[in-house]
Design an enzyme around this catalytic site. Structure first.
Site, PDB file in Angstrom:
ATOM      1  CG  ASP A   1      12.628   1.640  19.441  1.00  0.00           C
ATOM      2  OD1 ASP A   1      12.319   2.834  19.907  1.00  0.00           O
ATOM      3  OD2 ASP A   1      13.779   1.383  18.828  1.00  0.00           O
TER       4      ASP A   1
ATOM      5  CG  ASP B   1      18.853  13.961  24.735  1.00  0.00           C
ATOM      6  OD1 ASP B   1      20.099  14.710  25.194  1.00  0.00           O
ATOM      7  OD2 ASP B   1      19.091  12.802  24.032  1.00  0.00           O
TER       8      ASP B   1
ATOM      9  CB  ALA C   1      12.151  23.801  26.686  1.00  0.00           C
ATOM     10  CB  SER C   2      15.354  21.494  30.304  1.00  0.00           C
ATOM     11  OG  SER C   2      14.532  20.649  30.915  1.00  0.00           O
TER      12      SER C   2
ATOM     13  CG  HIS D   1      11.852  10.040  12.948  1.00  0.00           C
ATOM     14  ND1 HIS D   1      11.661   8.953  14.061  1.00  0.00           N
ATOM     15  CD2 HIS D   1      13.026   9.734  12.264  1.00  0.00           C
ATOM     16  CE1 HIS D   1      12.470   8.153  13.961  1.00  0.00           C
ATOM     17  NE2 HIS D   1      13.410   8.539  12.850  1.00  0.00           N
TER      18      HIS D   1
ATOM     19  CG  HIS E   1       9.699   4.319  13.030  1.00  0.00           C
ATOM     20  ND1 HIS E   1       8.860   5.421  13.166  1.00  0.00           N
ATOM     21  CD2 HIS E   1      10.532   4.004  14.061  1.00  0.00           C
ATOM     22  CE1 HIS E   1       9.644   5.884  14.483  1.00  0.00           C
ATOM     23  NE2 HIS E   1      10.374   5.404  14.778  1.00  0.00           N
TER      24      HIS E   1
ATOM     25  CE  LYS F   1       9.669   6.110  19.064  1.00  0.00           C
ATOM     26  NZ  LYS F   1      10.523   5.014  18.733  1.00  0.00           N
TER      27      LYS F   1
HETATM   28  C1  BG6 Z   1      13.609   5.952  16.835  1.00  0.00           C
HETATM   29  C2  BG6 Z   1      13.948   4.607  17.623  1.00  0.00           C
HETATM   30  O1  BG6 Z   1      12.193   5.990  16.884  1.00  0.00           O
HETATM   31  O2  BG6 Z   1      14.074   5.465  15.188  1.00  0.00           O
HETATM   32  C3  BG6 Z   1      15.207   4.291  17.643  1.00  0.00           C
HETATM   33  O3  BG6 Z   1      13.663   4.813  18.827  1.00  0.00           O
HETATM   34  C4  BG6 Z   1      15.710   4.090  16.039  1.00  0.00           C
HETATM   35  O4  BG6 Z   1      15.645   2.987  18.369  1.00  0.00           O
HETATM   36  C5  BG6 Z   1      15.564   5.250  15.398  1.00  0.00           C
HETATM   37  O5  BG6 Z   1      17.134   4.012  16.111  1.00  0.00           O
HETATM   38  C6  BG6 Z   1      15.919   5.164  13.719  1.00  0.00           C
HETATM   39  O6  BG6 Z   1      15.250   6.145  13.167  1.00  0.00           O
HETATM   40  P1  BG6 Z   1      16.630   7.012  12.333  1.00  0.00           P
HETATM   41  O7  BG6 Z   1      15.782   8.007  11.594  1.00  0.00           O
HETATM   42  O8  BG6 Z   1      17.381   7.643  13.508  1.00  0.00           O
HETATM   43  O9  BG6 Z   1      17.180   5.905  11.443  1.00  0.00           O
END
Ligand code: BG6
Length: 479
Positions: free
Chosen positions: A226, A14, A11-12, A169, A231, A139
């Site tokens: 990454d 980023d 919780a502390s 996300h 994604h 992730k």
């Molecule tokens: C993150 C990556 O999961 O997704 C980042 O670690 C990337 O490197 C980011 O910039 C991109 O997602 P968004 O939603 O910020 O465009």
């Protein structure tokens, strides 16, 4: 006692400050989480008042709709406990939990397994008779196949798969969810969504940002881990999956896994034909000169980490055999431009040359704007029978639509227990399995360089079939 408790471990940090709290605050202002108690947990021996001040500052910077009045209501939902990730410390949370409690691991990835185990040892994984327990994990889930499997083992020591919600996300993004709605809720799409009609698919996620302040993480991760493994693989499987027999999270995830299982495996011999890596050199972003990756603060000099990765995937099933799927993502590219672009095959028959203005494209644009574009040929006005390309645009959201951030969506789903937009372990596992030969090959050698502000390394062309051209990043997708 609050109806539901959300415990944020880390919780502390980023993530809590920049993304989770602003999302929870917005949901609060919309009246969606008024009976949620939010308990922060971290190593710092803070008082509740100190934690409140810390969060208030964060919201003043990161919540655009911050108002003192709303804050005064929101703060009443907050609480804080300080401690290490040991069962005996975590027990201090016991009296704060509701029958319905979820734990959010907003922690550095090496601590995911440790935290899941410690929570289990404290007895928190076992749902009370009249409630539930869930565990939300950020992730990356592992850094390769073996570490992902080991992490799963650690988590499953106390938690059942149905209790674990793995975040990607991108699955909370509107455009990603729209892909499902658009594909399956329109009569004309599904009959042509196959190799008979589609020639190629290009999935691009281009960023102008460089490594920023994330050198320690990024230099170990690289673009493949990454962005591609998680994604872009998700965008890929949602684009290629078969229609659902039932709108059910398990059916959906079965279908996505089915796609990954049908991908023609990349082998150590075929890596070069299926994968390209790049790294940015110094260059120009608009008017600004920017340094090369190797000269960014915190990056190991001579680092061979890729800041750009492209893949060519082929699916060997009835629907897709013969259609290349090209996926690419990179940092310090020419523009913030992202899309899923589907090119249709040429029309058969003898059209006069002047009439044919190119193949159709269906484009799901993610950035800079969220919209769908269908590129068609229509008659050019005039005496001659000639065609010209016309774009039919469906703007995705209009000004009266209320848009939610990915975290607002995913937190709501996690509280409601809707697993549709979370990853099941086998999705993660298959994605790692597909990429293992690429990861192994890239342990040696070096990436191809590209200038910051460009479209990426010239070598990405080698992934394309004859007649295919990468859509231009500099020109936001024009070929
Ligand atoms: C993150 C990556 O999961 O997704 C980042 O670690 C990337 O490197 C980011 O910039 C991109 O997602 P968004 O939603 O910020 O465009």
């Amino acid at each position: 006692m609050a109806a539901t408790t959300l415990v944020i471990l880390g919780a502390s940090g980023d993530l809590t400050k920049r993304l989770l709290m602003p999302a929870l605050y917005r949901l609060h202002t919309l009246g969606l989480t008024r009976d949620l108690r939010i308990v922060g947990y971290a190593m710092e021996p803070w008082s509740r008042e100190y934690f409140e001040r810390h969060i208030q500052k964060a919201l003043q910077s990161f919540a655009p709709d911050y108002t003192p009045a709303q804050w005064n209501r929101f703060r009443r939902q907050l609480d804080y406990v300080g401690g290490e990730l040991h069962a005996d410390h975590l027990l201090a949370l016991k009296d704060k939990l509701s029958p319905a409690t979820l734990f959010y691991l907003a922690l550095p990835p090496p601590l995911f397994g440790v935290a899941a185990k410690a929570l289990g040892e404290a007895g928190f994984a076992k749902p009370p008779r009249n409630g539930w327990r869930r565990l939300v994990v950020e992730k990356p889930f592992g850094t390769d196949l073996a570490s992902a499997q080991a992490l799963r083992q650690d988590m499953h020591a106390h938690w059942k798969e149905e209790q674990i919600l793995r975040i990607d996300h991108f699955l909370g993004k509107e455009t990603t969810q729209n892909l499902m709605v658009f594909r399956f809720a329109n009569r004309f799409i599904e009959p042509i969504w196959n190799a008979q009609h589609i020639a190629q698919v290009q999935i691009t996620y281009a960023e102008t940002l460089g490594v920023e302040k994330r050198a320690a993480y990024y230099d170990k991760a690289g673009a493949l881990r990454d962005m591609l493994q998680n994604h872009l693989m998700q965008l890929f499987s949602l684009t290629a999956m078969a229609p659902l027999a039932e709108w059910d999270p398990e059916v959906l995830r079965n279908h996505k896994v089915e796609v990954l299982r049908s991908v023609v495996p990349i082998t150590s011999e075929t890596v070069d034909a299926h994968a390209v890596r790049g790294q940015y050199r110094a260059g120009q972003m608009g008017r600004k000169k920017v340094p090369g990756y190797r000269n960014e603060p915190g990056i190991v000099r001579g680092s061979c980490t890729e800041t750009f990765a492209a893949l060519r995937l082929e699916i060997d099933n009835w629907r897709w055999r013969g259609v290349p799927f090209y996926l690419r993502s990179g940092k310090r590219l020419a523009s913030n431009y992202s899309e899923i672009a589907v090119q249709f095959r040429e029309v058969p028959g003898a059209l006069p040359k002047a009439v044919h203005a190119g193949n159709n494209w269906m484009i799901f644009r993610i950035r800079p704007t969220e919209q769908m574009d269908l590129l068609v040929t229509a008659k050019r006005p005039g005496l001659e029978l000639a065609g010209r390309p016309v774009v039919l645009t469906a703007p995705y959201a209009n000004s009266v639509d209320r848009e939610f951030s990915a975290y607002e969506q995913l937190l709501t789903d996690a509280i409601d227990g809707d697993r549709t937009h979370f990853l099941r372990f086998d999705e993660v596992e298959w994605a790692w399995r597909l990429l293992t030969p690429v990861q192994e090959a890239w342990q040696s050698g070096a990436p191809d360089f590209y200038a910051a502000g460009s479209d990426g390394p010239a070598t990405q062309k080698r992934l394309l079939d004859a007649g295919h051209v990468w859509r231009s990043i500099a020109r936001n997708g024009e070929v």
